[in-house]
Structures are given as structure tokens and as C-alpha cells.
Design an enzyme around this catalytic site. Structure first.
Site, PDB file in Angstrom:
ATOM      1  N   GLY A  49       0.592  -1.512   0.029  1.00  0.00           N
ATOM      2  CA  GLY A  49      -0.245   0.183  -0.026  1.00  0.00           C
ATOM      3  C   GLY A  49       1.233   1.716  -0.050  1.00  0.00           C
ATOM      4  N   LYS A  93       2.762   5.965  21.850  1.00  0.00           N
ATOM      5  CA  LYS A  93       3.137   7.865  22.530  1.00  0.00           C
ATOM      6  C   LYS A  93       3.708   7.586  23.851  1.00  0.00           C
ATOM      7  CE  LYS A  93      -1.257   9.094  19.627  1.00  0.00           C
ATOM      8  NZ  LYS A  93      -0.554  10.459  19.308  1.00  0.00           N
ATOM      9  N   GLY A 101      -0.355   4.691  -0.428  1.00  0.00           N
ATOM     10  CA  GLY A 101      -1.559   5.500   0.336  1.00  0.00           C
ATOM     11  C   GLY A 101      -0.941   5.880   0.555  1.00  0.00           C
ATOM     12  N   ARG A 135     -18.206  22.180  21.271  1.00  0.00           N
ATOM     13  CA  ARG A 135     -17.903  21.365  22.750  1.00  0.00           C
ATOM     14  C   ARG A 135     -18.562  20.072  22.361  1.00  0.00           C
ATOM     15  NH1 ARG A 135     -15.773  21.854  27.278  1.00  0.00           N
ATOM     16  NH2 ARG A 135     -16.835  20.527  28.564  1.00  0.00           N
ATOM     17  N   TYR A 161      -0.099  17.377  35.263  1.00  0.00           N
ATOM     18  CA  TYR A 161      -0.236  18.190  35.822  1.00  0.00           C
ATOM     19  C   TYR A 161      -0.997  17.804  37.491  1.00  0.00           C
ATOM     20  CZ  TYR A 161      -4.201  19.994  32.961  1.00  0.00           C
ATOM     21  OH  TYR A 161      -4.955  20.127  32.172  1.00  0.00           O
ATOM     22  N   ARG A 205      -1.577  14.735  29.904  1.00  0.00           N
ATOM     23  CA  ARG A 205      -1.676  15.059  28.962  1.00  0.00           C
ATOM     24  C   ARG A 205      -0.843  14.717  27.905  1.00  0.00           C
ATOM     25  NH1 ARG A 205      -2.246  20.434  28.923  1.00  0.00           N
ATOM     26  NH2 ARG A 205       0.153  20.814  28.265  1.00  0.00           N
ATOM     27  N   ARG A 207      -0.122  -1.056  -6.186  1.00  0.00           N
ATOM     28  CA  ARG A 207      -1.605  -1.687  -7.496  1.00  0.00           C
ATOM     29  C   ARG A 207      -0.751  -0.800  -8.478  1.00  0.00           C
ATOM     30  NH1 ARG A 207      -7.147  -2.705  -5.685  1.00  0.00           N
ATOM     31  NH2 ARG A 207      -6.063  -0.301  -4.518  1.00  0.00           N
ATOM     32  N   HIS A 225      -7.837   2.889  20.355  1.00  0.00           N
ATOM     33  CA  HIS A 225      -6.723   4.209  21.454  1.00  0.00           C
ATOM     34  C   HIS A 225      -7.400   4.312  23.062  1.00  0.00           C
ATOM     35  CE1 HIS A 225      -5.433   4.668  16.836  1.00  0.00           C
ATOM     36  NE2 HIS A 225      -6.196   5.476  16.962  1.00  0.00           N
ATOM     37  N   LYS A 280     -14.480   9.936  25.758  1.00  0.00           N
ATOM     38  CA  LYS A 280     -14.805  10.317  24.967  1.00  0.00           C
ATOM     39  C   LYS A 280     -13.852  10.781  23.946  1.00  0.00           C
ATOM     40  CE  LYS A 280     -15.920  15.620  26.276  1.00  0.00           C
ATOM     41  NZ  LYS A 280     -16.388  16.396  27.658  1.00  0.00           N
TER      42      LYS A 280
HETATM   43  C1  BG6 Z   1      -6.521   7.712  13.905  1.00  0.00           C
HETATM   44  C2  BG6 Z   1      -7.715   7.577  13.337  1.00  0.00           C
HETATM   45  O1  BG6 Z   1      -5.596   6.119  14.353  1.00  0.00           O
HETATM   46  O2  BG6 Z   1      -5.622   8.060  15.331  1.00  0.00           O
HETATM   47  C3  BG6 Z   1      -7.818   9.526  13.039  1.00  0.00           C
HETATM   48  O3  BG6 Z   1      -8.390   6.705  12.164  1.00  0.00           O
HETATM   49  C4  BG6 Z   1      -7.613  10.071  13.987  1.00  0.00           C
HETATM   50  O4  BG6 Z   1      -9.228   9.514  12.799  1.00  0.00           O
HETATM   51  C5  BG6 Z   1      -5.897   9.457  14.548  1.00  0.00           C
HETATM   52  O5  BG6 Z   1      -7.459  11.097  13.431  1.00  0.00           O
HETATM   53  C6  BG6 Z   1      -5.312  10.279  15.569  1.00  0.00           C
HETATM   54  O6  BG6 Z   1      -4.124  10.175  15.767  1.00  0.00           O
HETATM   55  P1  BG6 Z   1      -3.494  10.834  16.725  1.00  0.00           P
HETATM   56  O7  BG6 Z   1      -1.807  10.469  17.070  1.00  0.00           O
HETATM   57  O8  BG6 Z   1      -3.245  12.873  15.296  1.00  0.00           O
HETATM   58  O9  BG6 Z   1      -3.914  11.754  17.646  1.00  0.00           O
END
Ligand code: BG6
Length: 484
Positions: free
Chosen positions: A12, A192, A15, A464, A378, A370, A47, A250, A333
Site C-alpha cells: 500500500g 505515545k 497510500g 464542545r 499536572y 496530557r 497496484r 485508542h 469521550k
Molecule cells: C487514527 C484515526 O487512528 O488516529 C484518525 O483513524 C485520527 O481519525 C488519528 O485522526 C489521531 O491520531 P493522533 O496521533 O493524531 O492523535
């Protein structure tokens, strides 16, 4: 790293993901000396019929900002690009993969010392619909052959399926072709810095050990906000929605690390065993603990159907049924097109019993991690307002990474995770049973949304999100703190 030849094959290759994430991450590893030119060869496969140079010039602009680059940097870019070759073929054609194998093998012979091993890393930067055929082709035609000490590994990206059933089907299919130890399911949040810090924070600090439970913690929020919409990805996004795109993977991975018990060691399997236990302890989600939203303008994207019921925002409360967490809401959220870009974990503590200062209204202790932007941790604390009066004020103990670790570059998530795949460390990758447990949590809710039984509320782009989400937060016991 081991000796021998290392072939990294990006499927890919033309892409978006490959251009924006995979190749830049490989470049950064190369530039730091983790990928040695005498060992490594990188192949792009896709491809489109283009030449090696076409691929190189397509990715070049994503590797480095040329206008700020030094001549040395530009030289490094050129050296890196020279390691890349392109092979074109379809994702289900034997000829394409035979040709790919021939190219890889030729390079292995060229780069391999007699006793070196052949290591092949296949990175699937592809839509999951082609995973089954691509995995079959790799396993039939492209696994390492010249010796037994090498390996073949495959890296797959989410979405791994759309619900429990499709994910299990995909897992069994890949599982028949490769051993679990060869499969690296990427969730880039696990790469991260502040997510990786969670284990240290929780288990290397005496301070937190006695506090981290239902006796002291009132609620936990794990929040992802983006200040832009689906931007050209509407067609993809509409089939998945925010829960499959962000929350089921995530945010849930982050929840595991916040809530898990201490693993018996740092071995990947011990850590992943504990994560699975958390997931298996999550109770079924109740409709009244869900708020969905869709931003105005989402359906203006011509690839999104006019009657789309897909949420671009969701707040979902999860309840973990175990001794540590019973009664503590975990509020996940996530939203697109909101008023800010931020990902954070907020651990809110309970009120102080017997409040002699009558300071309850000023807020509670809160520990905020954060993840981005500007990594920081914090802690909101009550202190005496400096001065002659005995009054209280809420203040913060602040560890902001940019200040504290000046000059330290925090690696990109993809960079770290690709290095892990080369090193054979699966700690920060999602195991098959983890994936299954994650889908078990969300599948009933997702089916209710897919069937139109739950509908997203409209919200203004740049806001928000729906106000009902704030109401749910309050109902779950979150107390807004005002700070100073
Ligand atoms: C991806 C999602 O897995 O994570 C995206 O498909 C999102 O929609 C992205 O924008 C966010 O990643 P980060 O590392 O910028 O928080």
C-alpha cells in the site's frame, strides 16, 4: 539489532498512511542509525504502475521539511531514498508476489553474509478488506527461506474488522497463516510517550499505589478531541464512525493501562494478560450512559450518504466490575470537529471527608495526563492562598515535558512501534484475545447504532459537542474544577 539482511516491505506504498506515517517513521529510524544501509532494503508494493523514482519523489516531501533542512539532512534523505525499490502488482496476484519475493531474495543474497539471517517485515498499510488475500500471498510466496534463524513478521493496522464476528473471522484467517508471535497489530496510541509512561507512573511510585482505587478515585475520563472534521476521509469514516475509529482501540487501550493490575513482570505476555483481564471485567454498556453526536457539515462530504447515522462524537461510560473499580465510571469521550485538539486522561479524586476549610466548591484533586499536544502531567491541589488571609485556592503541580526535558526529542509513535517490530517486542501491540475482548465490549452498542436504534445528536462544528455529553459527565459524578 540482529545481523543479516532486513527487508521492510510496505504494502500500500502509494497510500496516505504509508506516505504520512510509515515512510517518515522509517526515515527517522534510518537517520538515527537503527537501519543500516548495508543490511536494510525497503520495498514499496502497490497496484499503481510507477517507477522506483516515482515512488521516491512521492514520499520525499513527507520525510523532512526541505526548506529548513541542512545539506547534511538532504544527503541523508537521498541515501534513504536509494534504499527504496518499488514493485507493482495486485493484492491477490501470485505473479505480483512472486516478483516481490524475487526482488527481496536478490537483495538478501547481495546483502547477506553467509551466516547472516533473512528478516522480512511486511507492513500492511492497506484497507482490511485485502488483508486475507495479502496474507495468503505473503505466506505462500514471500516468507523468509534462506535460513531458519531469520523471521517473517507482519504488521497490520486497524480497523481489524467492524465488529466481534468480522474481527474474529479476520483473526482466524490470519491465524491460520501466521503464528501469533509473527503478528503485530498496531495501535499507534500505544507508541505515545505518555501512554508508555503509564506503567512507570502507576507501578514505580509509592505515592499512587494506595490511592489508585474506588476508595479514592471518583471518576476517570479519557478524552480525544480533534479540531478538524473527516477532511477527505468521509467515505472511509462513514463506514466506521468515531467509536470504531478512536474509542474501541485508542481510548480503550489507554483505559487498560490506567485500570490494570500490576503485571508480575514487564514481559509482554504478562502485561497483555493483565490488560485482557480489565477488558473482560467491563460490564455491558447501557444506552443511557451513551451520548452520540454528528457535526453539522459532516454530510456535505459527497462520499457521505445524506441519511448517514454515523457518529463523529461519542461519550460512553464504561464500568469495570472488579474489586478495585466497582462504582467508578470510566468516561471515554472522542469527537471530531470540536473546539480544540487534545488527548488527555483525567483522574478525579473524591471530596475530602470533613471539609474544615469549606473549600469543596473550589474543586477536587485531579491528576491530568496530557498525551498531546504538549505532553504534560499536572495535579490540581488545594493550597493556601498566599497572603495574610487563611483562604484556599486551587493550584497545580505541573510537569510539562517541554520545560522539564528541554532538548529531548520525543519519538513519533510509529517510529517507536516499527522499531519494536524489528526487535521482536510485542508489548505495545494488541494480542488476539485483547482484540476480541475489545470488540465484545462495543459490538452490541455498535449494532444498535448501525440499526438506527441510537441516533447521533447534531452539534456545531467547532463547539464542545452536544451539551447532553456534559450532562452525562455531571450525572456520572464529574465535578468541574475551576483552577486558578
Ligand atoms: C487514527 C484515526 O487512528 O488516529 C484518525 O483513524 C485520527 O481519525 C488519528 O485522526 C489521531 O491520531 P493522533 O496521533 O493524531 O492523535
Amino acid at each position: 539489532l540482529e545481523n543479516g539482511s532486513l527487508s521492510i516491505i510496505v504494502l500500500g506504498a502509494s497510500g496516505d498512511l504509508a506516505k504520512k506515517k510509515t515512510f517518515p517513521a522509517l526515515f527517522n529510524l534510518f537517520r538515527q542509525g537503527f537501519l543500516q544501509p548495508e543490511e536494510v532494503h525497503i520495498f514499496g508494493y502497490a497496484r499503481t504502475k510507477i517507477s522506483d523514482d516515482d515512488l521516491r519523489s512521492r514520499i520525499r516531501g513527507y520525510l523532512i521539511r526541505e526548506k529548513d533542512a541542512s545539506p547534511k539532512d538532504l544527503e541523508t534523505v537521498n541515501e534513504f531514498l536509494q534504499l527504496i525499490k518499488y514493485v507493482s502488482g495486485s493484492y491477490d496476484s501470485a505473479e505480483g508476489f512472486q516478483l516481490l519475493d524475487k526482488e527481496i531474495s536478490e537483495n538478501e543474497v547481495a546483502k547477506n553474509s553467509a551466516e547472516g539471517s533473512s528478516r522480512r517485515l511486511f507492513y500492511l498499510a492497506l484497507p482490511p478488506s485485502v488483508y486475507p488475500s495479502v496474507c495468503k500471498m505473503i505466506s505462500h510466496y514471500c516468507t523468509n527461506k534462506i535460513d531458519l534463524s531469520g523471521w517473517t513478521r507482519i504488521v497490520v493496522e486497524k480497523p481489524f474488522g467492524k465488529d466481534l464476528e468480522s474481527a474474529e473471522e479476520l483473526s482466524s484467517h490470519i491465524g491460520e497463516l501466521f503464528d501469533e508471535s509473527q503478528i503485530y497489530r498496531i495501535d499507534h496510541y500505544l507508541g505515545k510517550e505518555l501512554v508508555q509512561n503509564l506503567l512507570v507512573l502507576r507501578f514505580a511510585n509509592r505515592l499512587f499505589l494506595p490511592l489508585w482505587n474506588r476508595d479514592n478515585i471518583a471518576n476517570v475520563q479519557i478524552v480525544f478531541r480533534e479540531d478538524f472534521g473527516t477532511e477527505g476521509r468521509g467515505g472511509y469514516f462513514d463506514q466506521y464512525g468515531i467509536i470504531r475509529d478512536i474509542i474501541q482501540n485508542h481510548l480503550l487501550q489507554v483505559l487498560c493501562l490506567v485500570a490494570m493490575e500490576k503485571p508480575i513482570s514487564l514481559k509482554p505476555e504478562h502485561i497483555r494478560d493483565e490488560k485482557v483481564k480489565v477488558l473482560q471485567s467491563v460490564l455491558p454498556i447501557k444506552d443511557e450512559e451513551v451520548v452520540l453526536g454528528q457535526y453539522d457539515g459532516y454530510k456535505d462530504d459527497p462520499t457521505v450518504p445524506d441519511d448517514s447515522n454515523t457518529p463523529t462524537f461519542a461519550t460512553v461510560v464504561l464500568r469495570i466490575h472488579n474489586e478495585r473499580w466497582e462504582g467508578v465510571p470510566f468516561i471515554l469521550k472522542a469527537g471530531k470537529a470540536l473546539n480544540s485538539r487534545k488527548a488527555e486522561i483525567r483522574v478525579q479524586f473524591k471530596d475530602v471527608p470533613g471539609d474544615i476549610f469549606k473549600c469543596k466548591k473550589q474543586g477536587r484533586n485531579e491528576f491530568v495526563i496530557r498525551l498531546q499536544p504538549s505532553e504534560a502531567m499536572y495535579m490540581k491541589l488545594m493550597v493556601k492562598q498566599p497572603g495574610l488571609e487563611m483562604s484556599t485556592v486551587q493550584s497545580e503541580l505541573d510537569l510539562s515535558y517541554a520545560q522539564r526535558y528541554q532538548g529531548v526529542t520525543i519519538p513519533e509513535a510509529y517510529e517507536r512501534l516499527i522499531l519494536d517490530t524489528i526487535r521482536g517486542d510485542q508489548q505495545h501491540f494488541v494480542r488476539r484475545d485483547e482484540l476480541k475482548a475489545a470488540w465484545e465490549i462495543f459490538t452490541p452498542l455498535l449494532h444498535r447504532i448501525d440499526d438506527g436504534k441510537l441516533k447521533p445528536l447534531p452539534y456545531k462544528s467547532g463547539s464542545r459537542g452536544p451539551t447532553e455529553a456534559d450532562e452525562l459527565l455531571e450525572k456520572s459524578g464529574y465535578v468541574q474544577t475551576h483552577g486558578y
